[in-house]
Design an enzyme around this catalytic site. Structure first.
Site, short mmCIF file in Angstrom:
data_model
loop_
_atom_site.label_atom_id
_atom_site.label_comp_id
_atom_site.label_asym_id
_atom_site.label_seq_id
_atom_site.Cartn_x
_atom_site.Cartn_y
_atom_site.Cartn_z
N ASP A 81 0.85 -1.18 0.00
CA ASP A 81 0.00 0.00 0.00
C ASP A 81 0.89 1.24 0.00
O ASP A 81 2.07 1.17 0.36
CB ASP A 81 -0.94 0.01 1.21
CG ASP A 81 -0.21 -0.05 2.55
OD1 ASP A 81 0.86 -0.70 2.62
OD2 ASP A 81 -0.69 0.56 3.52
N GLU A 146 -0.06 -1.25 5.76
CA GLU A 146 1.07 -0.78 6.57
C GLU A 146 1.02 0.71 6.83
O GLU A 146 1.35 1.18 7.91
CB GLU A 146 2.40 -1.17 5.91
CG GLU A 146 3.62 -0.98 6.81
CD GLU A 146 4.22 0.42 6.81
OE1 GLU A 146 5.04 0.72 7.71
OE2 GLU A 146 3.87 1.25 5.95
ZN LIG Z 1 6.66 2.35 3.92
#
Ligand SMILES: [Zn+2]
Length: 404
Positions: A81, A146
């Site tokens: 992401d 994340e």
């Molecule tokens: Zn990163």
């Protein structure tokens, strides 16, 4: 080993355009946190094309590629992401062009951190071309969410998928240095409850904004006296949001809430950070004291693109491993063997999946990745193709060094 390293360098160089083109494809796919599905599909396609032994996605949407079936387990991790583009007028090129020009791949996520997965796909292809058959299982994880909640994806991999590696290499940008730690962080909120009264007679009430304001000024002072660590640096605290409420704009406010961003250095924990705030509130408010101001550690929970809901406390522990740790030493040897110079061993300024990998589960963990972390979350993000080549060679060679 010397001959092998020459072969690995030569293959990485030969596959330069392959790596850059793979990254370009990944960059063209926008993949904000919880919306990584198309990106995961493309990464899976690339892993299968590179000849990985097994490629699948787990319930949270993490891509898991595997090569080898040995007793020791090594994992290369890269989150798939990215953050959004921010103000487009700050960019001098299209963030999703993936353009390869002047020795760089351009676009959002090239540095943070689709370059890591692009490089590890090539590393996998190199290992397959060399018919890697050491006693090692290598996982290549393209992990999700994340940017919203670092480490959550690895909580899932460890607790739900039961993947517990002996070593993890985080492929976030390190400028091709070897990183062995980072400060931790946590998010807290303090809620203040006052008593409202008519705005014409404030002495009858208890103003929650005044209570919270005093706390804010004490927190500002607390920042100066937080402890420091020689390697990781100083802990820090700041207020990132202040909200208040009142029954009317002509009344004493009876509600205030502050949001705290706390960065934790070595020796600072969730317990110690909460206790500091409680201590500071106790000193401030003698009247009916603590029940009027309540500290909480916040919680993250979201629905992944697979539909799976998952969460964790917003406590991301500090982690570091020692410079003489087997994994660090092997990584340094790998670097020196491949590139004929000594690596720099350092730490990240920002936070990574290491907070759960090492912070929660104590799995030995280092960082090595292409790109300059200064460009992470910044406009005009681009990564040198030469970094991608070096990283792909490093990941492949490290698999040999760790299975000697
Ligand atoms: Zn990163």
């Amino acid at each position: 080993m010397e001959e092998l390293l020459l072969k690995i360098n030569a293959l990485a160089e030969e596959l330069k355009d392959y790596t850059a083109t793979n990254l370009s494809k990944l960059v063209k796919i926008k993949s904000l946190s919880t919306k990584e599905e198309a990106m995961a599909d493309e990464l899976k396609r690339q892993m299968l094309g590179a000849g990985f032994d097994e490629v699948r996605t787990d319930g949270l949407g993490n891509v898991i590629g595997r090569i080898g079936n040995g007793t020791k387990i090594l994992a290369f991790d890269g989150h798939i992401d990215t953050v959004d583009t921010g103000n487009l007028s700050n960019w001098t090129f299209d963030p999703f062009s993936g353009e390869i020009r002047d020795g760089f791949v351009h676009g959002r996520g090239t540095v943070d951190q689709k370059g890591g997965p692009a490089a590890f796909v090539t590393a996998g292809r190199i290992l397959k071309e060399l018919a890697f058959d050491r006693d090692l299982t290598i996982y290549f994880t393209g992990t999700v969410i994340e940017e919203d909640c670092d480490g959550l994806c690895w909580k899932y991999l460890v607790e739900e998928e039961k993947i517990i590696p002996d070593y993890v290499v985080i492929t976030e940008p390190t400028n091709l240095n070897i990183y062995r730690g980072q400060r931790g962080r946590m998010e807290m909120a303090v809620t203040f409850r006052g008593v409202s009264s008519h705005g014409s007679a404030p002495e009858r009430g208890k103003n929650a904004i005044y209570m919270a304001s005093r706390a804010c000024l004490e927190i500002e002072k607390l920042n100066d006296r937080l402890r420091s660590d020689d390697f990781l640096g100083k802990g820090s605290i700041t207020i990132s949001e202040f909200v208040s409420g009142s029954p009317s704009l002509c009344a004493v406010a009876d509600y205030a809430r502050i949001h705290i961003d706390r960065r934790l250095t070595s020796g600072e924990t969730k317990e110690s950070a909460v206790a500091e705030i409680q201590e500071l509130l106790k000193g401030m408010d003698t009247e009916r004291s603590r029940s009027l101001a309540e500290v909480e550690v916040l919680h993250y929970e979201e629905t992944a693109y697979t539909g799976r809901r998952f969460g964790m406390e917003k406590y991301y522990p500090t982690w570091k491993i020692e410079e003489d740790h087997h994994l660090v030493v092997r990584a340094q040897e790998t670097f020196a063997g491949l590139f004929n110079r000594e690596p720099l061993t350092d730490k990240w300024t920002f936070s990574t999946n290491g907070v759960t990998i090492n912070g929660y589960y104590n799995i030995p963990c280092i960082g090595f990745g292409p790109g300059d972390e200064v460009l992470a979350h910044a406009p005009n993000e681009k990564v040198p193709v030469s970094d991608l080549v070096a990283a792909s060679a490093f990941y492949a060679a490290l698999a040999y060094y760790l299975s000697e």
